[in-house]
Write a protein that holds these residues in place. Structure first.
Motif, PDB file in Angstrom:
ATOM      1  N   VAL A   1      -8.285   4.456  -8.089  1.00  0.00           N
ATOM      2  CA  VAL A   1      -7.477   3.305  -8.503  1.00  0.00           C
ATOM      3  C   VAL A   1      -8.388   2.115  -8.791  1.00  0.00           C
ATOM      4  CG1 VAL A   1      -5.775   1.603  -7.700  1.00  0.00           C
ATOM      5  CG2 VAL A   1      -5.373   4.049  -7.335  1.00  0.00           C
ATOM      6  N   ALA A   2      -9.349   1.869  -7.915  1.00  0.00           N
ATOM      7  CA  ALA A   2     -10.290   0.756  -8.099  1.00  0.00           C
ATOM      8  C   ALA A   2     -11.085   0.923  -9.394  1.00  0.00           C
ATOM      9  CB  ALA A   2     -11.228   0.654  -6.899  1.00  0.00           C
ATOM     10  N   ARG A   3     -11.550   2.124  -9.649  1.00  0.00           N
ATOM     11  CA  ARG A   3     -12.320   2.383 -10.871  1.00  0.00           C
ATOM     12  C   ARG A   3     -11.482   2.070 -12.109  1.00  0.00           C
ATOM     13  NH1 ARG A   3     -12.452   5.656 -14.752  1.00  0.00           N
ATOM     14  NH2 ARG A   3     -10.861   7.034 -13.922  1.00  0.00           N
ATOM     15  N   ARG A   4     -10.225   2.516 -12.105  1.00  0.00           N
ATOM     16  CA  ARG A   4      -9.348   2.266 -13.266  1.00  0.00           C
ATOM     17  C   ARG A   4      -9.050   0.774 -13.414  1.00  0.00           C
ATOM     18  NH1 ARG A   4      -6.431   7.127 -11.451  1.00  0.00           N
ATOM     19  NH2 ARG A   4      -4.848   5.735 -10.639  1.00  0.00           N
ATOM     20  N   THR A   5      -8.835   0.080 -12.306  1.00  0.00           N
ATOM     21  CA  THR A   5      -8.594  -1.368 -12.382  1.00  0.00           C
ATOM     22  C   THR A   5      -9.820  -2.082 -12.927  1.00  0.00           C
ATOM     23  OG1 THR A   5      -7.041  -1.289 -10.523  1.00  0.00           O
ATOM     24  CG2 THR A   5      -7.983  -3.442 -11.066  1.00  0.00           C
ATOM     25  N   ASP A   6     -10.992  -1.720 -12.435  1.00  0.00           N
ATOM     26  CA  ASP A   6     -12.226  -2.347 -12.913  1.00  0.00           C
ATOM     27  C   ASP A   6     -12.394  -2.134 -14.411  1.00  0.00           C
ATOM     28  OD1 ASP A   6     -12.652  -3.033 -10.268  1.00  0.00           O
ATOM     29  OD2 ASP A   6     -14.339  -1.658  -9.977  1.00  0.00           O
ATOM     30  N   GLU A   7     -12.117  -0.935 -14.880  1.00  0.00           N
ATOM     31  CA  GLU A   7     -12.215  -0.663 -16.316  1.00  0.00           C
ATOM     32  C   GLU A   7     -11.185  -1.472 -17.102  1.00  0.00           C
ATOM     33  OE1 GLU A   7     -12.096   3.589 -16.803  1.00  0.00           O
ATOM     34  OE2 GLU A   7     -14.172   3.801 -16.100  1.00  0.00           O
TER      35      GLU A   7
ATOM     36  N   CYS B   1      -0.946   1.543  10.228  1.00  0.00           N
ATOM     37  CA  CYS B   1      -2.104   2.340  10.615  1.00  0.00           C
ATOM     38  C   CYS B   1      -3.127   2.198   9.493  1.00  0.00           C
ATOM     39  CB  CYS B   1      -1.734   3.802  10.858  1.00  0.00           C
ATOM     40  SG  CYS B   1      -1.308   4.726   9.373  1.00  0.00           S
ATOM     41  N   LEU B   2      -4.363   2.521   9.766  1.00  0.00           N
ATOM     42  CA  LEU B   2      -5.428   2.288   8.790  1.00  0.00           C
ATOM     43  C   LEU B   2      -5.274   3.156   7.539  1.00  0.00           C
ATOM     44  CD1 LEU B   2      -8.332   1.804  11.302  1.00  0.00           C
ATOM     45  CD2 LEU B   2      -7.238   0.061   9.881  1.00  0.00           C
ATOM     46  N   GLY B   3      -4.963   4.417   7.709  1.00  0.00           N
ATOM     47  CA  GLY B   3      -4.756   5.277   6.540  1.00  0.00           C
ATOM     48  C   GLY B   3      -3.604   4.787   5.686  1.00  0.00           C
ATOM     49  N   GLY B   4      -2.538   4.336   6.326  1.00  0.00           N
ATOM     50  CA  GLY B   4      -1.390   3.812   5.601  1.00  0.00           C
ATOM     51  C   GLY B   4      -1.709   2.529   4.867  1.00  0.00           C
ATOM     52  N   LEU B   5      -2.510   1.675   5.464  1.00  0.00           N
ATOM     53  CA  LEU B   5      -2.905   0.442   4.773  1.00  0.00           C
ATOM     54  C   LEU B   5      -3.703   0.750   3.512  1.00  0.00           C
ATOM     55  CD1 LEU B   5      -3.726  -1.881   7.782  1.00  0.00           C
ATOM     56  CD2 LEU B   5      -2.090  -2.368   5.951  1.00  0.00           C
ATOM     57  N   ILE B   6      -4.610   1.727   3.592  1.00  0.00           N
ATOM     58  CA  ILE B   6      -5.373   2.120   2.408  1.00  0.00           C
ATOM     59  C   ILE B   6      -4.412   2.641   1.335  1.00  0.00           C
ATOM     60  CG2 ILE B   6      -7.100   3.730   1.485  1.00  0.00           C
ATOM     61  CD1 ILE B   6      -8.456   1.719   3.288  1.00  0.00           C
ATOM     62  N   LYS B   7      -3.482   3.519   1.739  1.00  0.00           N
ATOM     63  CA  LYS B   7      -2.494   4.049   0.780  1.00  0.00           C
ATOM     64  C   LYS B   7      -1.701   2.927   0.132  1.00  0.00           C
ATOM     65  CE  LYS B   7       0.440   7.164   1.933  1.00  0.00           C
ATOM     66  NZ  LYS B   7       1.368   8.028   2.693  1.00  0.00           N
ATOM     67  N   HIS B   8      -1.225   1.996   0.944  1.00  0.00           N
ATOM     68  CA  HIS B   8      -0.401   0.900   0.422  1.00  0.00           C
ATOM     69  C   HIS B   8      -1.176   0.043  -0.566  1.00  0.00           C
ATOM     70  CE1 HIS B   8       2.347  -2.429   0.113  1.00  0.00           C
ATOM     71  NE2 HIS B   8       1.397  -3.243   0.552  1.00  0.00           N
TER      72      HIS B   8
ATOM     73  N   GLU C   1      -2.229  -1.932  -5.957  1.00  0.00           N
ATOM     74  CA  GLU C   1      -3.187  -2.212  -7.023  1.00  0.00           C
ATOM     75  C   GLU C   1      -2.840  -1.406  -8.279  1.00  0.00           C
ATOM     76  OE1 GLU C   1      -7.941  -1.759  -7.875  1.00  0.00           O
ATOM     77  OE2 GLU C   1      -7.337  -2.507  -5.897  1.00  0.00           O
ATOM     78  N   ARG C   2      -2.485  -0.133  -8.098  1.00  0.00           N
ATOM     79  CA  ARG C   2      -2.096   0.714  -9.235  1.00  0.00           C
ATOM     80  C   ARG C   2      -0.877   0.118  -9.952  1.00  0.00           C
ATOM     81  NH1 ARG C   2      -0.414   4.656  -6.557  1.00  0.00           N
ATOM     82  NH2 ARG C   2      -2.373   5.692  -6.200  1.00  0.00           N
ATOM     83  N   LEU C   3       0.105  -0.317  -9.187  1.00  0.00           N
ATOM     84  CA  LEU C   3       1.336  -0.870  -9.746  1.00  0.00           C
ATOM     85  C   LEU C   3       1.066  -2.160 -10.525  1.00  0.00           C
ATOM     86  CD1 LEU C   3       4.422  -0.326  -9.690  1.00  0.00           C
ATOM     87  CD2 LEU C   3       4.528  -1.838  -7.722  1.00  0.00           C
ATOM     88  N   TRP C   4       0.274  -3.057  -9.955  1.00  0.00           N
ATOM     89  CA  TRP C   4      -0.016  -4.319 -10.634  1.00  0.00           C
ATOM     90  C   TRP C   4      -0.892  -4.104 -11.872  1.00  0.00           C
ATOM     91  CZ3 TRP C   4       2.859  -8.332 -10.508  1.00  0.00           C
ATOM     92  CH2 TRP C   4       3.576  -8.653  -9.358  1.00  0.00           C
ATOM     93  N   ALA C   5      -1.802  -3.148 -11.834  1.00  0.00           N
ATOM     94  CA  ALA C   5      -2.601  -2.846 -13.029  1.00  0.00           C
ATOM     95  C   ALA C   5      -1.689  -2.336 -14.145  1.00  0.00           C
ATOM     96  CB  ALA C   5      -3.694  -1.835 -12.704  1.00  0.00           C
ATOM     97  N   ALA C   6      -0.739  -1.496 -13.793  1.00  0.00           N
ATOM     98  CA  ALA C   6       0.224  -1.020 -14.798  1.00  0.00           C
ATOM     99  C   ALA C   6       1.066  -2.174 -15.327  1.00  0.00           C
ATOM    100  CB  ALA C   6       1.111   0.074 -14.201  1.00  0.00           C
ATOM    101  N   PHE C   7       1.423  -3.115 -14.455  1.00  0.00           N
ATOM    102  CA  PHE C   7       2.193  -4.284 -14.874  1.00  0.00           C
ATOM    103  C   PHE C   7       1.428  -5.093 -15.915  1.00  0.00           C
ATOM    104  CE2 PHE C   7       2.946  -8.837 -14.431  1.00  0.00           C
ATOM    105  CZ  PHE C   7       4.311  -8.917 -14.670  1.00  0.00           C
TER     106      PHE C   7
END
Length: 183
Positions: free
Chosen positions: A117-123, A55-62, A67-73
């Motif tokens: 999440v996007a803001r933190r990744t960009d930074e 579903c669309l909301g779930g895709l955004i969540k995923h 992205e959060r996980l890979w940025a932490a990696f």
């Protein structure tokens, strides 16, 4: 994030060159993913519209979670990732919930989390000392053993993952009400 010519400005700083290119590519895919949710209610964002569980909301969540996980990696290495080899059925069920808009969750809420999440990744991209810095991938059946990924490779993976799910979202949205992201 704003882009002017060959310079991309995040909330923290201006970046140029390869970093700007990576951020522009990622933002373009984020835009297409978010755009699929325009003018939807929470109920529509939670609705499955195909044989898929998506579903669309779930895709955004995923995508936000990935992205959060890979940025932490990039920063912490494989310790930031789950131990995929030790995951239980309950762990996999929780991960499956990433693909659903659960009771109490709203489209506005998951979009706001994705924006953060996007803001933190960009930074992170703007502040990384070296895009060549590499980390060993965690052990998982879908990763080649004894492989390292540079920060650059991780970011390219996030762009690809976001693009893939933006395509899924476009199909889900078209099946839901006929709206298309492009064309």
């Amino acid at each position: 994030m704003t882009t002017t010519g060959n310079t991309t400005t995040t909330a923290a700083t201006a970046v140029t060159g390869e970093r700007a290119d990576l951020l522009v590519a990622l933002e373009k895919q984020r835009h297409f993913l978010r755009f699929t949710t325009r003018d939807l209610t929470d109920e529509q964002a939670a609705q499955r519209s195909s044989a898929s569980e998506l579903c669309l909301g779930g895709l955004i969540k995923h995508v936000a979670s990935v992205e959060r996980l890979w940025a932490a990696f990039i920063v912490q290495g494989p310790s930031a990732m789950p131990d995929f080899s030790a995951m239980t059925e309950a762990d996999f069920a929780r991960r499956a919930d990433e693909f659903r808009l659960l009771p109490g969750e709203t489209l506005a809420g998951v979009l706001a989390e994705y924006a953060e999440v996007a803001r933190r990744t960009d930074e992170l991209v703007a502040s990384l000392a070296d895009l060549d810095a590499a980390q060993p991938l965690p052990k998982a059946p879908w990763f080649e053993a004894d492989t390292e990924w540079s920060a650059r490779r991780v970011l390219l993976h996030v762009v690809a993952e976001t693009a893939q799910h933006a395509g899924h979202a476009d199909i889900v949205r078209e099946s839901l009400d006929g709206a298309k992201s492009m064309g």
